[in-house]
Design an enzyme around this catalytic site. Structure first.
Site, PDB file in Angstrom:
ATOM      1  N   GLU A 124     -12.390   7.720 -27.163  1.00  0.00           N
ATOM      2  CA  GLU A 124     -11.771   7.866 -25.842  1.00  0.00           C
ATOM      3  C   GLU A 124     -10.386   7.242 -25.950  1.00  0.00           C
ATOM      4  O   GLU A 124     -10.225   6.040 -25.785  1.00  0.00           O
ATOM      5  CB  GLU A 124     -12.629   7.171 -24.792  1.00  0.00           C
ATOM      6  CG  GLU A 124     -14.057   7.692 -24.777  1.00  0.00           C
ATOM      7  CD  GLU A 124     -15.091   6.607 -24.490  1.00  0.00           C
ATOM      8  OE1 GLU A 124     -14.729   5.415 -24.424  1.00  0.00           O
ATOM      9  OE2 GLU A 124     -16.261   6.961 -24.342  1.00  0.00           O
ATOM     10  N   ASP A 180     -26.507   3.068 -30.205  1.00  0.00           N
ATOM     11  CA  ASP A 180     -27.916   2.694 -30.103  1.00  0.00           C
ATOM     12  C   ASP A 180     -28.580   2.839 -31.460  1.00  0.00           C
ATOM     13  O   ASP A 180     -28.151   3.650 -32.293  1.00  0.00           O
ATOM     14  CB  ASP A 180     -28.641   3.600 -29.104  1.00  0.00           C
ATOM     15  CG  ASP A 180     -28.267   3.289 -27.667  1.00  0.00           C
ATOM     16  OD1 ASP A 180     -28.396   2.122 -27.274  1.00  0.00           O
ATOM     17  OD2 ASP A 180     -27.844   4.211 -26.949  1.00  0.00           O
ATOM     18  N   THR A 236     -17.381   9.973 -30.855  1.00  0.00           N
ATOM     19  CA  THR A 236     -16.305  10.460 -29.999  1.00  0.00           C
ATOM     20  C   THR A 236     -15.459   9.270 -29.587  1.00  0.00           C
ATOM     21  O   THR A 236     -15.977   8.226 -29.192  1.00  0.00           O
ATOM     22  CB  THR A 236     -16.861  11.192 -28.765  1.00  0.00           C
ATOM     23  OG1 THR A 236     -17.491  12.401 -29.203  1.00  0.00           O
ATOM     24  CG2 THR A 236     -15.761  11.537 -27.769  1.00  0.00           C
ATOM     25  N   SER A 275      -4.406  -3.093 -36.402  1.00  0.00           N
ATOM     26  CA  SER A 275      -3.204  -2.274 -36.647  1.00  0.00           C
ATOM     27  C   SER A 275      -3.081  -1.153 -35.630  1.00  0.00           C
ATOM     28  O   SER A 275      -1.978  -0.797 -35.207  1.00  0.00           O
ATOM     29  CB  SER A 275      -3.249  -1.680 -38.064  1.00  0.00           C
ATOM     30  OG  SER A 275      -3.198  -2.711 -39.017  1.00  0.00           O
ATOM     31  N   GLY A 325      -4.401  -1.282 -32.510  1.00  0.00           N
ATOM     32  CA  GLY A 325      -4.077  -1.962 -31.262  1.00  0.00           C
ATOM     33  C   GLY A 325      -2.622  -2.373 -31.175  1.00  0.00           C
ATOM     34  O   GLY A 325      -2.012  -2.326 -30.106  1.00  0.00           O
ATOM     35  N   ARG A 326      -2.050  -2.766 -32.302  1.00  0.00           N
ATOM     36  CA  ARG A 326      -0.645  -3.183 -32.324  1.00  0.00           C
ATOM     37  C   ARG A 326       0.309  -2.018 -32.157  1.00  0.00           C
ATOM     38  O   ARG A 326       1.508  -2.215 -31.948  1.00  0.00           O
ATOM     39  CB  ARG A 326      -0.354  -3.954 -33.610  1.00  0.00           C
ATOM     40  CG  ARG A 326      -1.065  -5.288 -33.630  1.00  0.00           C
ATOM     41  CD  ARG A 326      -0.936  -5.984 -34.942  1.00  0.00           C
ATOM     42  NE  ARG A 326      -1.924  -7.069 -34.995  1.00  0.00           N
ATOM     43  CZ  ARG A 326      -1.892  -8.064 -35.846  1.00  0.00           C
ATOM     44  NH1 ARG A 326      -0.933  -8.130 -36.739  1.00  0.00           N
ATOM     45  NH2 ARG A 326      -2.824  -8.993 -35.822  1.00  0.00           N
TER      46      ARG A 326
END
Length: 178
Positions: A122, A112, A120, A96, A98-99
């Protein structure tokens, strides 16, 4: 293999995975939905230098939301604090998100074993889009580790991002030797 919802719950009971705040409705069949925290940040300088400490300025997302703009780069943070002591966590975007044309990480989707903190983000976008604090922004998936881990991330002397707070953290590339 990716951990199922049942396995994530088992690991949470054992204390090898911690998520706070935790909401049962955010647990999918093989992932956990994370939400956008209230803070965003942008870099102060227009030109960034990998050998310098590039500073950021913080601002709080208002109740009416904030419009992300293309060709701008934002740092955000998950509302959730997580700990992963026996698995490799991966942060992926939600379909959702990404769309709407929102990317939540440029390259750093893998954590890790031993990572403890808020993630965080980006953030960039393809076209202007209004975002809100608390909106679902991504999902964590967990992979088992094959073999013993000699030094967990939270025990490394040079772990630059251990214990990340609920505010975005700028790049620490300048701490590397090159």
């Amino acid at each position: 293999m990716i951990l199922s919802d049942e396995r994530i719950l088992e690991e949470m009971k054992k204390g090898t995975i911690k998520i706070a705040p935790y909401e049962r409705e955010s647990l999918g069949s093989n992932s956990y939905d994370v939400h956008l925290g209230k803070w965003l940040a942008t870099y102060v300088d227009e030109i960034l230098d990998a050998k310098k400490h590039n500073t950021i300025r913080y601002f709080e997302i208002p109740e009416e939301g904030f419009v992300l703009l293309p060709n701008h780069f934002y740092l955000g943070a998950t509302d959730e604090y997580t700990e992963t002591h026996a698995h490799v966590p991966f942060l992926e975007g939600k379909s959702s998100t990404g769309r709407l044309g929102i990317d939540i990480h440029a390259t750093a989707g893998k954590g890790d074993v031993g990572f403890c903190g808020n993630w965080t983000l980006e953030i960039s976008c393809k076209q202007p889009v209004r975002i809100y604090k608390g909106m679902p922004i991504g999902q964590l998936i967990y992979f088992p580790v094959d073999g013993d881990v000699q030094v967990k991330y939270n025990s490394k002397a040079n772990a630059k991002y251990s214990g990340q707070p609920n505010k975005p953290i700028e790049s620490m590339m300048w701490k590397n030797k090159f």
